[in-house]
Design an enzyme around this catalytic site. Structure first.
Site, PDB file in Angstrom:
ATOM      1  N   ASP A 239     -44.727  25.124   8.233  1.00  0.00           N
ATOM      2  CA  ASP A 239     -45.163  26.135   7.361  1.00  0.00           C
ATOM      3  C   ASP A 239     -44.580  27.438   7.321  1.00  0.00           C
ATOM      4  O   ASP A 239     -45.083  28.473   7.099  1.00  0.00           O
ATOM      5  CB  ASP A 239     -46.579  26.305   7.706  1.00  0.00           C
ATOM      6  CG  ASP A 239     -46.924  26.677   9.282  1.00  0.00           C
ATOM      7  OD1 ASP A 239     -45.755  26.703   9.792  1.00  0.00           O
ATOM      8  OD2 ASP A 239     -47.972  26.956   9.554  1.00  0.00           O
TER       9      ASP A 239
ATOM     10  N   HIS B  47     -14.333  37.140   5.754  1.00  0.00           N
ATOM     11  CA  HIS B  47     -15.820  37.193   5.794  1.00  0.00           C
ATOM     12  C   HIS B  47     -16.382  36.895   7.097  1.00  0.00           C
ATOM     13  O   HIS B  47     -17.350  36.199   7.448  1.00  0.00           O
ATOM     14  CB  HIS B  47     -16.150  35.731   4.927  1.00  0.00           C
ATOM     15  CG  HIS B  47     -16.173  35.987   3.492  1.00  0.00           C
ATOM     16  ND1 HIS B  47     -16.364  35.242   2.453  1.00  0.00           N
ATOM     17  CD2 HIS B  47     -16.061  37.370   2.471  1.00  0.00           C
ATOM     18  CE1 HIS B  47     -16.333  35.840   1.384  1.00  0.00           C
ATOM     19  NE2 HIS B  47     -16.051  36.943   1.620  1.00  0.00           N
TER      20      HIS B  47
ATOM     21  N   ASP C  63     -18.391  46.325   6.074  1.00  0.00           N
ATOM     22  CA  ASP C  63     -18.664  45.967   4.696  1.00  0.00           C
ATOM     23  C   ASP C  63     -20.062  45.683   4.564  1.00  0.00           C
ATOM     24  O   ASP C  63     -20.576  44.644   4.987  1.00  0.00           O
ATOM     25  CB  ASP C  63     -17.792  44.790   4.485  1.00  0.00           C
ATOM     26  CG  ASP C  63     -17.918  44.342   2.842  1.00  0.00           C
ATOM     27  OD1 ASP C  63     -18.996  44.797   2.134  1.00  0.00           O
ATOM     28  OD2 ASP C  63     -17.120  43.512   2.240  1.00  0.00           O
TER      29      ASP C  63
ATOM     30  N   ASP D  59     -22.104  47.465  -2.548  1.00  0.00           N
ATOM     31  CA  ASP D  59     -21.219  46.643  -1.793  1.00  0.00           C
ATOM     32  C   ASP D  59     -20.091  47.701  -1.368  1.00  0.00           C
ATOM     33  O   ASP D  59     -19.220  47.912  -2.352  1.00  0.00           O
ATOM     34  CB  ASP D  59     -20.412  45.826  -2.984  1.00  0.00           C
ATOM     35  CG  ASP D  59     -19.620  44.833  -2.118  1.00  0.00           C
ATOM     36  OD1 ASP D  59     -19.576  44.788  -0.977  1.00  0.00           O
ATOM     37  OD2 ASP D  59     -19.202  43.914  -2.866  1.00  0.00           O
TER      38      ASP D  59
ATOM     39  N   HIS E  14      -6.841  38.960  -0.918  1.00  0.00           N
ATOM     40  CA  HIS E  14      -7.999  38.899  -1.810  1.00  0.00           C
ATOM     41  C   HIS E  14      -8.024  39.621  -3.082  1.00  0.00           C
ATOM     42  O   HIS E  14      -7.115  40.375  -3.294  1.00  0.00           O
ATOM     43  CB  HIS E  14      -9.403  39.192  -1.086  1.00  0.00           C
ATOM     44  CG  HIS E  14      -9.375  40.563  -0.699  1.00  0.00           C
ATOM     45  ND1 HIS E  14      -9.400  41.530  -1.266  1.00  0.00           N
ATOM     46  CD2 HIS E  14      -9.046  41.273   0.603  1.00  0.00           C
ATOM     47  CE1 HIS E  14      -9.500  43.033  -0.568  1.00  0.00           C
ATOM     48  NE2 HIS E  14      -9.363  42.435   0.731  1.00  0.00           N
TER      49      HIS E  14
ATOM     50  N   HIS F  61     -14.647  42.953  -8.289  1.00  0.00           N
ATOM     51  CA  HIS F  61     -15.858  41.771  -9.071  1.00  0.00           C
ATOM     52  C   HIS F  61     -16.730  42.512  -9.593  1.00  0.00           C
ATOM     53  O   HIS F  61     -16.782  43.875  -9.268  1.00  0.00           O
ATOM     54  CB  HIS F  61     -16.168  40.957  -8.085  1.00  0.00           C
ATOM     55  CG  HIS F  61     -16.615  41.522  -6.622  1.00  0.00           C
ATOM     56  ND1 HIS F  61     -18.089  42.019  -6.602  1.00  0.00           N
ATOM     57  CD2 HIS F  61     -16.304  41.811  -5.403  1.00  0.00           C
ATOM     58  CE1 HIS F  61     -18.321  42.398  -5.535  1.00  0.00           C
ATOM     59  NE2 HIS F  61     -17.069  42.555  -4.992  1.00  0.00           N
TER      60      HIS F  61
ATOM     61  N   HIS G 204     -21.753  39.241  -6.154  1.00  0.00           N
ATOM     62  CA  HIS G 204     -20.428  38.709  -7.141  1.00  0.00           C
ATOM     63  C   HIS G 204     -21.102  38.236  -8.310  1.00  0.00           C
ATOM     64  O   HIS G 204     -21.715  37.372  -8.454  1.00  0.00           O
ATOM     65  CB  HIS G 204     -19.858  37.584  -6.171  1.00  0.00           C
ATOM     66  CG  HIS G 204     -19.123  37.981  -5.081  1.00  0.00           C
ATOM     67  ND1 HIS G 204     -18.460  37.279  -4.135  1.00  0.00           N
ATOM     68  CD2 HIS G 204     -18.723  39.291  -4.765  1.00  0.00           C
ATOM     69  CE1 HIS G 204     -18.007  37.770  -3.068  1.00  0.00           C
ATOM     70  NE2 HIS G 204     -18.106  39.039  -3.458  1.00  0.00           N
TER      71      HIS G 204
ATOM     72  N   GLU H 189     -11.574  47.418  -4.315  1.00  0.00           N
ATOM     73  CA  GLU H 189     -11.722  46.999  -2.636  1.00  0.00           C
ATOM     74  C   GLU H 189     -10.304  46.576  -2.252  1.00  0.00           C
ATOM     75  O   GLU H 189     -10.112  45.313  -1.912  1.00  0.00           O
ATOM     76  CB  GLU H 189     -12.765  46.252  -2.396  1.00  0.00           C
ATOM     77  CG  GLU H 189     -13.127  44.962  -3.216  1.00  0.00           C
ATOM     78  CD  GLU H 189     -14.173  44.018  -2.624  1.00  0.00           C
ATOM     79  OE1 GLU H 189     -14.288  43.664  -1.628  1.00  0.00           O
ATOM     80  OE2 GLU H 189     -15.060  43.525  -3.718  1.00  0.00           O
TER      81      GLU H 189
ATOM     82  N   TYR I 263      -4.312  43.600   5.829  1.00  0.00           N
ATOM     83  CA  TYR I 263      -4.682  42.561   6.864  1.00  0.00           C
ATOM     84  C   TYR I 263      -3.549  42.155   7.769  1.00  0.00           C
ATOM     85  O   TYR I 263      -2.773  41.993   6.973  1.00  0.00           O
ATOM     86  CB  TYR I 263      -5.768  41.779   6.607  1.00  0.00           C
ATOM     87  CG  TYR I 263      -6.841  42.025   5.659  1.00  0.00           C
ATOM     88  CD1 TYR I 263      -8.201  42.449   6.009  1.00  0.00           C
ATOM     89  CD2 TYR I 263      -6.617  42.074   4.289  1.00  0.00           C
ATOM     90  CE1 TYR I 263      -8.975  43.179   5.230  1.00  0.00           C
ATOM     91  CE2 TYR I 263      -7.768  42.565   3.412  1.00  0.00           C
ATOM     92  CZ  TYR I 263      -8.734  43.024   3.704  1.00  0.00           C
ATOM     93  OH  TYR I 263      -9.837  43.546   2.960  1.00  0.00           O
TER      94      TYR I 263
ATOM     95  N   ARG J   1      -9.803  47.693   4.697  1.00  0.00           N
ATOM     96  CA  ARG J   1     -10.339  47.463   3.441  1.00  0.00           C
ATOM     97  C   ARG J   1     -11.138  49.055   3.054  1.00  0.00           C
ATOM     98  O   ARG J   1     -11.949  49.335   4.231  1.00  0.00           O
ATOM     99  CB  ARG J   1     -11.251  46.362   3.329  1.00  0.00           C
ATOM    100  CG  ARG J   1     -11.927  46.320   1.775  1.00  0.00           C
ATOM    101  CD  ARG J   1     -12.467  44.726   1.534  1.00  0.00           C
ATOM    102  NE  ARG J   1     -13.516  44.324   2.015  1.00  0.00           N
ATOM    103  CZ  ARG J   1     -13.478  43.775   3.259  1.00  0.00           C
ATOM    104  NH1 ARG J   1     -12.343  42.943   3.672  1.00  0.00           N
ATOM    105  NH2 ARG J   1     -14.793  43.325   3.970  1.00  0.00           N
TER     106      ARG J   1
ATOM    107  N   GLU K 131     -13.878  50.030  -0.073  1.00  0.00           N
ATOM    108  CA  GLU K 131     -14.446  49.592  -1.126  1.00  0.00           C
ATOM    109  C   GLU K 131     -15.407  50.504  -1.710  1.00  0.00           C
ATOM    110  O   GLU K 131     -16.424  50.829  -1.055  1.00  0.00           O
ATOM    111  CB  GLU K 131     -15.187  48.228  -0.860  1.00  0.00           C
ATOM    112  CG  GLU K 131     -15.783  47.739  -1.931  1.00  0.00           C
ATOM    113  CD  GLU K 131     -16.534  46.150  -1.504  1.00  0.00           C
ATOM    114  OE1 GLU K 131     -16.846  45.855  -0.415  1.00  0.00           O
ATOM    115  OE2 GLU K 131     -16.651  45.391  -2.738  1.00  0.00           O
TER     116      GLU K 131
HETATM  117  N1  GLY Z   1     -19.126  41.983   0.436  1.00  0.00           N
HETATM  118  C1  GLY Z   1     -18.550  41.328  -0.257  1.00  0.00           C
HETATM  119  C2  GLY Z   1     -17.520  41.846  -1.135  1.00  0.00           C
HETATM  120  O1  GLY Z   1     -16.835  42.617  -0.820  1.00  0.00           O
HETATM  121  O2  GLY Z   1     -17.009  40.928  -2.020  1.00  0.00           O
HETATM  122 MN    MN Z   2     -17.078  43.455  -3.037  1.00  0.00          MN
HETATM  123 MN    MN Z   3     -17.984  44.160   0.254  1.00  0.00          MN
END
Ligand code: GLY
Ligand code: MN
Ligand code: MN
Length: 417
Positions: free
Chosen positions: A34, A197, A214, A225, A304, A308, A315, A348, A352, A386, A388
């Site tokens: 439950d 990730h 991130d 993000d 990468h 996006h 995303h 972003e 790396y 990174r 972003e």
């Molecule tokens: N946090 C996922 C990305 O940067 O796309």
């Molecule tokens: Mn992103």
């Molecule tokens: Mn991100």
């Protein structure tokens, strides 16, 4: 007209004459017996209703808007508290009519619903271009997430664990009323920064290493993000500074070029060029920049995408079939669309040092003339960088929603103790 009604009208207009629009909201998912997983409303449903309760439906029949809510009994009220009944829901959510979810058949009156693929495409098209109402939510989600990033920078000390920083981020968002994160936070110290990730978030922080975080909260379902990378002891080393400057330059140049009409894939290739040039100057790459980009050598360090869409999903929708273009570039890219005013996208780029790529014998052979592998190997303890931000494409320069320090001096000042 309220924000959600405006969006319902746009959807109904976009699908006029094609049938009744029926959208089912999300249902709770059992974790065991439950206990349920934390409920997150279906993004399409949230888009046109703002309703965060599970078990609802929406029917748009011409100009008639019907919200259907679950019928709850006394047992439910004892355990879960009250949920808005029809008259309260009608006022709260600004619809014409509220019925119970078990009356769905009656609400549809035997009418033909719009085909699922048509409904999907209409939502993908509409959700891509944000209204000012949506942008206000996204601005706030970014402002709060930005304050949480700054709180993490201030609090970071060698010896802490990654999850302590995760907790500081979460707490800073929750304290400001944003109770949900937009995606699982990546809090990666040192070499973990090279795991794209990374989610374990349980390693200890060492002085001299970088910390890549991130993380973003959501408001009304709208995501922030944001990624920042900063020195754990508050001061960049020479080599950290060098690589950071390459990523920062790529990010700022791409933001400056993010204008309507630009194809996202072209912008991605441009970011690869800037990074290839920077890594050439630092001695990691050799040869002509076009060759480094098209031959894929730069992807060993930047594997990468640049960007996006961002919105109700981190995303987010890619704009519908009408907007999907063939990839005009020679590199693989997932998101290929012409930028339009009102798109919210991330910027972003990253660099790396990923063992799984740099030590791959096939890749080493393939890129032996383009990569100084001895130098790259000496950076395998580095992790990654990174940066972003989230931007709104405008007719003029893009609006940057993200205000977290990113210039080297500003980052060091934000980490100062
Ligand atoms: N946090 C996922 C990305 O940067 O796309
Ligand atoms: Mn992103
Ligand atoms: Mn991100």
């Amino acid at each position: 007209m309220n924000h959600y009604r405006l969006l319902r009208r746009s959807l109904a207009k976009r699908l006029a004459g094609q049938g009744v629009v029926h959208l089912a909201g999300g249902k709770p998912v059992a974790r065991n017996f439950d206990v349920e997983y934390a409920f997150r409303q279906n993004s399409d449903f949230l888009y046109v209703t703002g309703v965060e309760e599970p078990g609802c439906h929406l029917v748009l029949d011409g100009s008639r808007e019907i919200l259907l809510v679950p019928r709850v009994d006394a047992h439910h009220r004892v355990w879960e508290g009250n949920v808005p009944g029809p008259s309260e829901a009608k006022k709260l959510f600004g619809v014409d009519k509220v019925m119970y979810a078990d009356e769905l058949k009656k609400a549809l009156r035997g009418r033909r619903p719009v085909a699922a693929s048509k409904l999907r495409d209409a939502l993908d098209e509409l959700r891509a271009v944000k209204t000012e109402g949506e942008l206000a939510l996204m601005r706030r989600a970014n402002a709060v997430s930005g304050e949480a990033h700054a709180a993490v920078m201030r609090a970071t000390r060698p010896g802490m664990k990654e999850y302590e920083l995760q907790a500081i981020f979460d707490s800073a968002c929750v304290k400001r009323g944003l109770k949900h994160l937009a995606y699982p936070s990546i809090v990666a110290a040192g070499v973990n920064g090279a795991v794209l990730h990374y989610r374990k978030n349980d390693a200890a922080l060492r002085s001299g290493d970088l910390l890549l975080i991130d993380a973003g909260a959501e408001l009304g379902g709208y995501a922030a993000d944001i990624t920042r990378t900063f020195p754990i002891n508050g001061k960049f080393t020479r080599r950290q500074r060098d690589v950071y400057s390459v990523v920062l330059e790529a990010q700022k140049k791409c933001i400056a070029r993010a204008r309507p009409g630009i194809i996202s894939a072209d912008l991605h290739v441009y970011s690869m060029r800037v990074i290839a040039e920077g890594l050439k100057d630092l001695g990691f790459l050799k040869g002509d920049v076009d060759g480094l980009v098209e031959g894929g050598a730069v992807r060993l360090f930047y594997p990468h995408g640049l960007t996006h869409m961002l919105g109700l999903d981190v995303h987010d929708v890619m704009g519908g079939k009408r907007r999907v273009l063939p990839n005009p570039t020679k590199v693989p890219v997932r998101f290929v669309a012409k930028l339009e005013p009102g798109f919210v996208i991330t910027m972003e780029p990253g660099v790396y040092f990923i063992e799984a790529l740099l030590k791959d014998p096939v890749l080493r052979r393939k890129h032996k003339d383009s990569v100084d592998f001895a130098k790259a190997d000496s950076f395998l303890d580095f992790g990654g960088i990174r940066i972003e931000d989230d931007i709104v494409v405008r007719d003029g320069p893009a609006e940057n929603l993200t205000r977290v320090p990113k210039e080297i001096d500003a980052v060091e000042a934000a980490c100062a103790r």
